[in-house]
Scaffold this motif. Structure first.
Motif, PDB file in Angstrom:
ATOM      1  N   LYS A 172       0.621  -1.271  -0.136  1.00 26.18           N
ATOM      2  CA  LYS A 172      -0.126  -0.353   0.064  1.00 26.18           C
ATOM      3  C   LYS A 172       1.399   1.363   0.361  1.00 26.18           C
ATOM      4  O   LYS A 172       1.740   1.139   0.509  1.00 26.18           O
ATOM      5  CB  LYS A 172      -0.962   0.322   1.044  1.00 26.18           C
ATOM      6  CG  LYS A 172      -1.706   1.512   1.882  1.00 26.18           C
ATOM      7  CD  LYS A 172      -2.343   1.156   2.726  1.00 26.18           C
ATOM      8  CE  LYS A 172      -2.710   2.582   3.225  1.00 26.18           C
ATOM      9  NZ  LYS A 172      -3.719   2.585   4.579  1.00 26.18           N
ATOM     10  N   LEU A 173       0.505   2.007  -1.223  1.00 21.07           N
ATOM     11  CA  LEU A 173       1.396   3.538  -0.825  1.00 21.07           C
ATOM     12  C   LEU A 173       0.024   4.540  -0.592  1.00 21.07           C
ATOM     13  O   LEU A 173      -1.132   4.115  -0.273  1.00 21.07           O
ATOM     14  CB  LEU A 173       1.308   3.462  -2.454  1.00 21.07           C
ATOM     15  CG  LEU A 173       3.062   2.428  -3.417  1.00 21.07           C
ATOM     16  CD1 LEU A 173       2.708   3.944  -4.820  1.00 21.07           C
ATOM     17  CD2 LEU A 173       3.795   3.721  -2.759  1.00 21.07           C
ATOM     18  N   THR A 174       0.826   5.225   0.773  1.00 25.36           N
ATOM     19  CA  THR A 174      -0.360   6.571   1.527  1.00 25.36           C
ATOM     20  C   THR A 174       0.214   7.384   0.672  1.00 25.36           C
ATOM     21  O   THR A 174       1.547   8.187   0.495  1.00 25.36           O
ATOM     22  CB  THR A 174       0.354   6.557   2.972  1.00 25.36           C
ATOM     23  OG1 THR A 174      -0.270   4.687   3.284  1.00 25.36           O
ATOM     24  CG2 THR A 174      -0.476   7.316   2.671  1.00 25.36           C
ATOM     25  N   PHE A 175      -0.450   8.237   0.065  1.00 25.72           N
ATOM     26  CA  PHE A 175       0.444   9.274  -1.527  1.00 25.72           C
ATOM     27  C   PHE A 175      -0.309  10.826  -0.313  1.00 25.72           C
ATOM     28  O   PHE A 175      -1.381  10.917   0.544  1.00 25.72           O
ATOM     29  CB  PHE A 175      -1.310   9.496  -2.448  1.00 25.72           C
ATOM     30  CG  PHE A 175       0.095   8.792  -3.531  1.00 25.72           C
ATOM     31  CD1 PHE A 175      -0.432   7.659  -3.182  1.00 25.72           C
ATOM     32  CD2 PHE A 175       0.951   9.296  -4.185  1.00 25.72           C
ATOM     33  CE1 PHE A 175      -0.721   6.600  -4.638  1.00 25.72           C
ATOM     34  CE2 PHE A 175       1.408   8.649  -5.635  1.00 25.72           C
ATOM     35  CZ  PHE A 175       0.913   7.003  -5.066  1.00 25.72           C
ATOM     36  N   GLY A 176       0.396  11.495  -0.571  1.00 22.50           N
ATOM     37  CA  GLY A 176       0.733  13.178  -0.166  1.00 22.50           C
ATOM     38  C   GLY A 176      -0.550  13.966  -0.725  1.00 22.50           C
ATOM     39  O   GLY A 176      -1.354  12.815  -1.713  1.00 22.50           O
ATOM     40  N   THR A 177      -1.033  15.199  -0.884  1.00 21.89           N
ATOM     41  CA  THR A 177      -2.391  15.464  -1.794  1.00 21.89           C
ATOM     42  C   THR A 177      -2.040  16.161  -2.447  1.00 21.89           C
ATOM     43  O   THR A 177      -2.912  17.113  -3.869  1.00 21.89           O
ATOM     44  CB  THR A 177      -2.979  16.736  -0.717  1.00 21.89           C
ATOM     45  OG1 THR A 177      -2.192  17.546   0.235  1.00 21.89           O
ATOM     46  CG2 THR A 177      -3.915  15.686  -0.221  1.00 21.89           C
ATOM     47  N   GLY A 178      -0.687  16.261  -2.305  1.00 20.67           N
ATOM     48  CA  GLY A 178       0.032  17.262  -4.330  1.00 20.67           C
ATOM     49  C   GLY A 178       0.432  18.213  -4.192  1.00 20.67           C
ATOM     50  O   GLY A 178      -0.036  19.399  -3.565  1.00 20.67           O
ATOM     51  N   THR A 179       1.330  18.789  -5.186  1.00 23.85           N
ATOM     52  CA  THR A 179       1.974  20.363  -4.737  1.00 23.85           C
ATOM     53  C   THR A 179       2.010  20.571  -6.809  1.00 23.85           C
ATOM     54  O   THR A 179       2.636  19.348  -7.791  1.00 23.85           O
ATOM     55  CB  THR A 179       3.190  20.202  -4.578  1.00 23.85           C
ATOM     56  OG1 THR A 179       3.055  19.746  -3.476  1.00 23.85           O
ATOM     57  CG2 THR A 179       3.738  21.861  -4.925  1.00 23.85           C
ATOM     58  N   ARG A 180       1.345  21.297  -7.379  1.00 20.95           N
ATOM     59  CA  ARG A 180       1.295  21.592  -8.758  1.00 20.95           C
ATOM     60  C   ARG A 180       2.176  22.918  -9.080  1.00 20.95           C
ATOM     61  O   ARG A 180       2.392  23.645  -8.379  1.00 20.95           O
ATOM     62  CB  ARG A 180       0.088  21.881  -9.150  1.00 20.95           C
ATOM     63  CG  ARG A 180       0.120  22.741 -10.373  1.00 20.95           C
ATOM     64  CD  ARG A 180      -1.544  23.284 -10.765  1.00 20.95           C
ATOM     65  NE  ARG A 180      -2.297  21.824 -10.747  1.00 20.95           N
ATOM     66  CZ  ARG A 180      -2.938  21.294 -11.596  1.00 20.95           C
ATOM     67  NH1 ARG A 180      -2.481  20.797 -12.576  1.00 20.95           N
ATOM     68  NH2 ARG A 180      -3.976  20.695 -11.112  1.00 20.95           N
ATOM     69  N   LEU A 181       3.472  21.974  -9.519  1.00 21.84           N
ATOM     70  CA  LEU A 181       4.546  22.431 -10.419  1.00 21.84           C
ATOM     71  C   LEU A 181       4.449  23.458 -11.233  1.00 21.84           C
ATOM     72  O   LEU A 181       4.006  22.620 -12.090  1.00 21.84           O
ATOM     73  CB  LEU A 181       5.830  21.754 -10.478  1.00 21.84           C
ATOM     74  CG  LEU A 181       6.848  22.890  -9.820  1.00 21.84           C
ATOM     75  CD1 LEU A 181       7.500  23.436  -9.669  1.00 21.84           C
ATOM     76  CD2 LEU A 181       8.441  21.809 -10.294  1.00 21.84           C
ATOM     77  N   THR A 182       4.349  25.072 -11.755  1.00 24.54           N
ATOM     78  CA  THR A 182       4.571  25.438 -12.885  1.00 24.54           C
ATOM     79  C   THR A 182       5.753  25.976 -13.121  1.00 24.54           C
ATOM     80  O   THR A 182       6.396  26.677 -12.845  1.00 24.54           O
ATOM     81  CB  THR A 182       2.946  26.443 -12.777  1.00 24.54           C
ATOM     82  OG1 THR A 182       1.902  26.033 -12.586  1.00 24.54           O
ATOM     83  CG2 THR A 182       3.547  26.755 -13.810  1.00 24.54           C
ATOM     84  N   ILE A 183       6.752  25.747 -14.047  1.00 21.77           N
ATOM     85  CA  ILE A 183       7.524  26.308 -14.942  1.00 21.77           C
ATOM     86  C   ILE A 183       7.420  27.364 -15.057  1.00 21.77           C
ATOM     87  O   ILE A 183       6.873  27.297 -16.428  1.00 21.77           O
ATOM     88  CB  ILE A 183       8.451  25.462 -14.622  1.00 21.77           C
ATOM     89  CG1 ILE A 183       8.666  23.809 -14.285  1.00 21.77           C
ATOM     90  CG2 ILE A 183      10.213  25.993 -15.738  1.00 21.77           C
ATOM     91  CD1 ILE A 183       9.580  23.784 -12.447  1.00 21.77           C
ATOM     92  N   ILE A 184       7.946  28.307 -15.798  1.00 26.35           N
ATOM     93  CA  ILE A 184       7.799  30.191 -16.348  1.00 26.35           C
ATOM     94  C   ILE A 184       8.657  29.775 -16.467  1.00 26.35           C
ATOM     95  O   ILE A 184      10.280  30.177 -16.364  1.00 26.35           O
ATOM     96  CB  ILE A 184       7.878  31.402 -15.181  1.00 26.35           C
ATOM     97  CG1 ILE A 184       6.685  31.100 -14.007  1.00 26.35           C
ATOM     98  CG2 ILE A 184       7.593  31.887 -16.321  1.00 26.35           C
ATOM     99  CD1 ILE A 184       6.680  32.285 -12.562  1.00 26.35           C
TER     100      ILE A 184
END
Lengths: 113, 112
Positions: B99-111
């Protein structure tokens, strides 16, 4: 080599119906896991199968079930669908080599109306 | 009970600079950590992992650092490229449990 294949890609069902989703793992991978992704809850673990046996189960109601066949292909079933079951359902397969991670399919987008 | 947390929902970084994504965990039983990258309408793609017996693992432009005492890990991307724009998830597991327990995620935007 072929990746993890999930079918169908998109599905629309009516509340109260049941649905079956399919996952074909990478050849040679014997562990198959299922995850539900929703905007509010993120990626949540449903269950994991290895050699046709369910080894782990997440905190989902009994309406969610699955099985694995002798060729490692897996299906998950959701009965008595609710609006809240609308989500992206992801399948992942593993060669049991932790360093390699788990390979995910593209998912099945289920919409319950 | 969120056992794996990514406290930054989003991050914007200039192309060519370093991107640092952070992740915290609460369960001391976790002994293996992974980072995944996800584009819309696709499944997560494995990037890099680290075992709890190490404090650093590198793979090309990606480096993961683990601070067990702080229960904190980070992913460094150097240099950042436009194709790195995606949602990044950290995940954790316990030996013997797939089982993997995931974080809620981070949206990365490269400018650019």
């Amino acid at each position: 080599k072929a990746g993890v294949t999930q079918t169908p890609r998109y599905l629309i069902k009516t509340r109260g119906q049941q649905v079956t989703l399919s996952c074909s793992p990478i050849s040679g991978h014997r562990s198959v896991s299922w995850y539900q992704q929703t905007p509010g809850q993120g990626l949540q673990f449903l269950f994991e199968y290895f050699s046709e046996t369910q080894r782990n189960k997440g905190n989902f109601p009994g309406r969610f079930s699955g099985r694995q066949f002798s060729n490692s292909r897996s299906e998950m079933n959701v009965s008595t669908l609710e609006l809240g079951d609308s989500a992206l359902y992801l399948c992942a397969s593993s060669h049991m080599d932790r360093a390699g991670g788990y390979t995910f399919g593209s998912g099945t987008r289920l919409t319950v109306v | 009970d969120q056992q794996v947390k990514q406290n930054s929902p989003s991050l914007s970084v200039q192309e060519g600079r370093i991107s640092i994504l952070n992740c915290d965990y609460t369960n001391s039983m976790f002994d293996y950590f992974l980072w995944y990258k996800k584009y819309p309408a696709e499944g997560p793609t494995f990037l890099i992992s680290i075992s709890s017996i190490k404090d650093k693992n590198e793979d090309g432009r990606f480096t993961v650092f683990l601070n067990k005492s702080a229960k904190h890990l980070s992913l460094h991307i150097v240099p950042s490229q436009p194709g790195d724009s995606a949602v990044y998830f950290c995940a954790a597991s316990v030996l013997g449990n797939e089982k993997l327990t995931f974080g809620t995620g981070t949206r990365l935007t490269i400018i650019p």
